[in-house]
Write an enzyme that holds these catalytic residues in place. Sequence first.
Site, PDB file in Angstrom:
ATOM      1  N   TYR A   1     -39.455  34.938  65.997  1.00  0.00           N
ATOM      2  CA  TYR A   1     -38.815  33.731  65.472  1.00  0.00           C
ATOM      3  C   TYR A   1     -37.451  33.626  66.140  1.00  0.00           C
ATOM      4  O   TYR A   1     -36.602  34.500  65.967  1.00  0.00           O
ATOM      5  CB  TYR A   1     -38.655  33.807  63.951  1.00  0.00           C
ATOM      6  CG  TYR A   1     -39.926  33.559  63.173  1.00  0.00           C
ATOM      7  CD1 TYR A   1     -40.151  32.329  62.557  1.00  0.00           C
ATOM      8  CD2 TYR A   1     -40.896  34.536  63.060  1.00  0.00           C
ATOM      9  CE1 TYR A   1     -41.303  32.096  61.844  1.00  0.00           C
ATOM     10  CE2 TYR A   1     -42.063  34.313  62.349  1.00  0.00           C
ATOM     11  CZ  TYR A   1     -42.255  33.091  61.737  1.00  0.00           C
ATOM     12  OH  TYR A   1     -43.404  32.861  61.041  1.00  0.00           O
TER      13      TYR A   1
ATOM     14  N   HIS B   1     -49.635  24.219  55.607  1.00  0.00           N
ATOM     15  CA  HIS B   1     -49.340  25.322  56.537  1.00  0.00           C
ATOM     16  C   HIS B   1     -49.835  26.663  56.002  1.00  0.00           C
ATOM     17  O   HIS B   1     -49.520  27.073  54.884  1.00  0.00           O
ATOM     18  CB  HIS B   1     -47.833  25.403  56.793  1.00  0.00           C
ATOM     19  CG  HIS B   1     -47.464  26.446  57.801  1.00  0.00           C
ATOM     20  ND1 HIS B   1     -47.842  26.375  59.123  1.00  0.00           N
ATOM     21  CD2 HIS B   1     -46.755  27.602  57.681  1.00  0.00           C
ATOM     22  CE1 HIS B   1     -47.372  27.430  59.773  1.00  0.00           C
ATOM     23  NE2 HIS B   1     -46.715  28.188  58.926  1.00  0.00           N
TER      24      HIS B   1
END
EC number: 1.14.17.-
Length: 503
Positions: free
Chosen positions: A92, A278
């Site tokens: 990330y 998601h």
Amino acid sequence: MENSTHTVIEFTRELHTCDINDKSISESTVRVIWAYHHEDVGEAGPKYHESNRGTKSLRLLNPEKTSMLSTAIPYFDLVNQDVSIPNKGTTYWCQMFKIPMLQEKHHVIKVEPVIQKGHESLVHHILLYQCSSNFSDSVLDDGHECYHPNMPDAFLTCETVIFAWAIGGEGFSYPPHVGLSLGTPLDPHYVLLEVHYDNPTYKEGLIDNSGLRLFYTADIRKYDAGVIEAGLWVSLFHTIPPGLPDFRSEGHCTLECLEEALEAEKPSGIHVFAVLLHAHLAGRGIRLRHFRKGEEMRLLAYDDDFDFNFQEFQYLKEEQTILPGDNLITECRYNTKDRARMTWGGLSTRNEMCLSYLLYYPRINLTRCASIPDIMEQLQFIGVKEIYRPVTTWPFIIKSPKQYRNLSFMDAMNKFKWTKKEGLAFNKLVLSLPVNVRCSKTDNAEWSIQGMTALPPDIERPYQAEPLVCGASSTSLRGNVCLELLLSFVVLGSSLSTRSLWP
């Protein structure tokens, strides 16, 4: 129709044929299988396609609402600059940006992904957060790995999601009466771009320059858009046993949170116009359920054939109103038959999530409405009696019984011998447990309901969907499915009938 660059084949099929050999076409994801030969079909029929074939996930009944933008409309890019991707599975990457200085209020009316060519499978999803405005431009230095102990403190102020994009998605256009506000004191001055890189083969030497492009206008629309993240708070307390073909998790946006936030901000309710569902690799289906006074309303959004590699905002056919005291449940189905160990909630694509991002108007001060299931009752299911207190290590350590002593709770749950019967019983327990409420404002503030314990709603009247009628066509689509296929593609496969393509 055919010209020098395109061949277009238009064909018609009923959405629900009730033929066991046909797949019903719904608002869920459909895999279209395609193949073609570079030569036209001759008298002997079509030639073998060889390597000219593939699949594409599409949502046939949820086409993108494209808006014709003037070529002169201004835009700005928020893209990473030469980010070196580590040779590990999940990264990330966070980078702060300053929004261009605007002298008056503007509206963002369209957002497009800017994905570096060849990196379409590397960039898994992108989140854009609003940050605190109390910074100098020194925070705009080089980016940093997100959620890292050495991450800059400024990143911690970026809690409000204002846009979300996920792999396979296209550009997103706001409805004509709604825009994302820029240029006022309440609007973002600094934003954080969080890009999730998925590198399962641990490739080395990858350099990326991906991000988002935002188109904006001074022609102000009637309403400001907001985003609410609803579902399961991402944590290790989201547990999924191994070896199960169908395990269900639920994340609650509770009536207590919606009651407090909406009564204070917008008692007449907010209007949802699009939803992004998601999950990660084990996800098989997601539904966003809506309840009011014990009665279940029509689903806000669903995808019963979820594809990890195709996640985009679903436009609602009709805007749905959420009132104070309503409940929302994000319900996710997982398949862990190919896994020998527990699956945990977490950031990696091999961990899991269960989230819905709701685009709505008018904007209110509510950014997250989520829940965490009670972990101690989950551990009692496998026989845990006591943990060491005070908790000084993470994951915390078990004290008794003997077979789990000095193990972390993660190791204990992996040590437990999970069978299909035990997994089903555990699933039933988890869905009935009290939940810890998460109810967040912008700038890391919280509504007073944050941290309280709530029970799952008592559903007196579940929603009864109308039965499918054989031969029924969608009123909006009239049963027509039109695919534009480059280079004389021939559509094949079980997803869509092809009999009408041939003389």
